[in-house]
Scaffold this motif. Sequence first.
Motif, mmCIF file in Angstrom:
data_model
loop_
_atom_site.group_PDB
_atom_site.id
_atom_site.type_symbol
_atom_site.label_atom_id
_atom_site.label_comp_id
_atom_site.label_asym_id
_atom_site.label_seq_id
_atom_site.Cartn_x
_atom_site.Cartn_y
_atom_site.Cartn_z
ATOM 1 N N VAL A 106 9.659 0.314 -6.198
ATOM 2 C CA VAL A 106 9.464 -0.991 -6.848
ATOM 3 C C VAL A 106 9.982 -2.111 -5.947
ATOM 4 C CG1 VAL A 106 10.224 -2.425 -8.798
ATOM 5 C CG2 VAL A 106 9.441 -0.077 -9.183
ATOM 6 N N MET A 107 11.140 -1.882 -5.327
ATOM 7 C CA MET A 107 11.718 -2.884 -4.434
ATOM 8 C C MET A 107 10.799 -3.128 -3.222
ATOM 9 S SD MET A 107 15.731 -2.947 -3.361
ATOM 10 C CE MET A 107 15.630 -1.367 -2.596
ATOM 11 N N ARG A 108 10.305 -2.055 -2.617
ATOM 12 C CA ARG A 108 9.436 -2.199 -1.438
ATOM 13 C C ARG A 108 8.114 -2.870 -1.806
ATOM 14 N NH1 ARG A 108 9.555 -0.820 3.639
ATOM 15 N NH2 ARG A 108 11.403 0.457 3.374
ATOM 16 N N THR A 109 7.531 -2.491 -2.943
ATOM 17 C CA THR A 109 6.270 -3.096 -3.361
ATOM 18 C C THR A 109 6.467 -4.572 -3.700
ATOM 19 O OG1 THR A 109 5.545 -0.957 -4.204
ATOM 20 C CG2 THR A 109 4.345 -2.884 -4.970
ATOM 21 N N GLY A 110 7.548 -4.897 -4.380
ATOM 22 C CA GLY A 110 7.835 -6.294 -4.696
ATOM 23 C C GLY A 110 8.071 -7.134 -3.449
ATOM 24 N N THR A 111 8.760 -6.567 -2.482
ATOM 25 C CA THR A 111 8.975 -7.265 -1.220
ATOM 26 C C THR A 111 7.654 -7.467 -0.494
ATOM 27 O OG1 THR A 111 11.184 -6.331 -1.030
ATOM 28 C CG2 THR A 111 10.201 -7.175 0.982
ATOM 29 N N VAL B 151 16.308 16.821 -8.733
ATOM 30 C CA VAL B 151 15.392 16.723 -9.868
ATOM 31 C C VAL B 151 15.750 15.553 -10.787
ATOM 32 C CG1 VAL B 151 14.582 17.936 -11.933
ATOM 33 C CG2 VAL B 151 14.852 19.166 -9.785
ATOM 34 N N GLY B 152 17.027 15.252 -10.921
ATOM 35 C CA GLY B 152 17.451 14.227 -11.883
ATOM 36 C C GLY B 152 17.647 12.841 -11.312
ATOM 37 N N VAL B 153 18.240 12.749 -10.140
ATOM 38 C CA VAL B 153 18.628 11.441 -9.600
ATOM 39 C C VAL B 153 17.594 10.891 -8.622
ATOM 40 C CG1 VAL B 153 20.408 10.227 -8.283
ATOM 41 C CG2 VAL B 153 21.072 11.970 -9.931
ATOM 42 N N VAL B 154 17.054 11.751 -7.794
ATOM 43 C CA VAL B 154 16.154 11.291 -6.727
ATOM 44 C C VAL B 154 14.903 10.590 -7.263
ATOM 45 C CG1 VAL B 154 14.681 12.089 -4.851
ATOM 46 C CG2 VAL B 154 17.033 12.852 -4.983
ATOM 47 N N PRO B 155 14.273 11.066 -8.343
ATOM 48 C CA PRO B 155 13.117 10.305 -8.845
ATOM 49 C C PRO B 155 13.475 8.880 -9.267
ATOM 50 C CG PRO B 155 13.111 12.501 -9.761
ATOM 51 C CD PRO B 155 14.416 12.343 -9.042
ATOM 52 N N VAL B 156 14.656 8.699 -9.824
ATOM 53 C CA VAL B 156 15.086 7.352 -10.224
ATOM 54 C C VAL B 156 15.342 6.492 -8.985
ATOM 55 C CG1 VAL B 156 16.863 6.042 -11.435
ATOM 56 C CG2 VAL B 156 16.057 8.217 -12.374
ATOM 57 N N LEU B 157 16.054 7.053 -7.993
ATOM 58 C CA LEU B 157 16.306 6.315 -6.756
ATOM 59 C C LEU B 157 15.002 5.983 -6.039
ATOM 60 C CD1 LEU B 157 19.348 8.240 -5.208
ATOM 61 C CD2 LEU B 157 19.362 5.981 -6.245
ATOM 62 N N GLY B 158 14.117 6.966 -5.932
ATOM 63 C CA GLY B 158 12.847 6.745 -5.245
ATOM 64 C C GLY B 158 11.987 5.716 -5.944
ATOM 65 N N THR B 159 11.958 5.762 -7.268
ATOM 66 C CA THR B 159 11.175 4.783 -8.026
ATOM 67 C C THR B 159 11.746 3.384 -7.858
ATOM 68 O OG1 THR B 159 10.563 6.479 -9.620
ATOM 69 C CG2 THR B 159 10.304 4.188 -10.314
ATOM 70 N N ALA B 160 13.061 3.260 -7.888
ATOM 71 C CA ALA B 160 13.692 1.945 -7.689
ATOM 72 C C ALA B 160 13.373 1.409 -6.296
ATOM 73 C CB ALA B 160 15.200 2.051 -7.888
ATOM 74 N N ARG B 161 13.453 2.277 -5.288
ATOM 75 C CA ARG B 161 13.134 1.844 -3.925
ATOM 76 C C ARG B 161 11.646 1.498 -3.796
ATOM 77 N NH1 ARG B 161 16.514 2.423 0.277
ATOM 78 N NH2 ARG B 161 14.754 2.770 1.668
ATOM 79 N N LEU C 1 0.812 -1.222 0.000
ATOM 80 C CA LEU C 1 0.000 0.000 0.000
ATOM 81 C C LEU C 1 0.842 1.267 0.000
ATOM 82 C CD1 LEU C 1 -2.797 -1.009 2.524
ATOM 83 C CD2 LEU C 1 -2.995 -0.771 0.050
ATOM 84 N N PHE C 2 1.989 1.247 0.679
ATOM 85 C CA PHE C 2 2.770 2.464 0.846
ATOM 86 C C PHE C 2 4.121 2.428 0.136
ATOM 87 C CE2 PHE C 2 0.059 2.333 4.691
ATOM 88 C CZ PHE C 2 -0.702 3.445 4.403
ATOM 89 N N GLY C 3 4.329 1.502 -0.765
ATOM 90 C CA GLY C 3 5.583 1.442 -1.500
ATOM 91 C C GLY C 3 5.845 2.703 -2.301
ATOM 92 N N TRP C 4 4.789 3.306 -2.839
ATOM 93 C CA TRP C 4 4.914 4.542 -3.622
ATOM 94 C C TRP C 4 5.510 5.673 -2.797
ATOM 95 C CZ3 TRP C 4 2.570 8.761 -1.613
ATOM 96 C CH2 TRP C 4 1.570 8.538 -0.666
ATOM 97 N N ALA C 5 5.360 5.619 -1.485
ATOM 98 C CA ALA C 5 5.823 6.708 -0.617
ATOM 99 C C ALA C 5 7.344 6.789 -0.552
ATOM 100 C CB ALA C 5 5.246 6.541 0.779
ATOM 101 N N GLU C 6 8.044 5.805 -1.095
ATOM 102 C CA GLU C 6 9.505 5.863 -1.121
ATOM 103 C C GLU C 6 9.996 7.059 -1.945
ATOM 104 O OE1 GLU C 6 11.975 4.476 0.337
ATOM 105 O OE2 GLU C 6 11.188 2.666 1.207
ATOM 106 N N ILE C 7 9.238 7.480 -2.941
ATOM 107 C CA ILE C 7 9.670 8.591 -3.793
ATOM 108 C C ILE C 7 9.740 9.902 -3.007
ATOM 109 C CG2 ILE C 7 9.147 9.910 -5.889
ATOM 110 C CD1 ILE C 7 7.874 7.277 -6.977
ATOM 111 N N PRO C 8 8.661 10.323 -2.341
ATOM 112 C CA PRO C 8 8.797 11.560 -1.559
ATOM 113 C C PRO C 8 9.698 11.417 -0.337
ATOM 114 C CG PRO C 8 6.574 10.677 -1.361
ATOM 115 C CD PRO C 8 7.271 9.871 -2.394
#
Length: 95
Positions: A63-68, A51-61, A27-34
């Motif tokens: 996806v990882m949290r939601t998959g877990t 602006v450039g790196v954090v969205p990629v890091l947050g999205t990867a985290r 439910l809260f995996g998306w919250a890794e981005i903010p």
Amino acid sequence: DPDIDLPKPTGLEKRLTKLGRGLSNILFGWAEIPVTFDKKLKQGKPLSYLVGVVPVLGTARAVMRTGTGVFETVSFPFSDKEVNFDAVLEPEYIF
């Protein structure tokens, strides 16, 4: 000693904790981005990094949290009593 007075968690309690952690991560995996943005902002990273790196890091985290979360939700009834029920990711819960 307070630790002696506390009963040990049963196998059912451990399984339900694993299920709850999995559902929370789904439910809260998306919250890794903010959350990642906030952590990096507080570390004083430059705007281009935010602006450039954090969205990629947050999205990867995320996806990882939601998959877990999916893994823990699906596998909670099949866990053996000998299996370690500790969290796969740290922190265990995002909030």
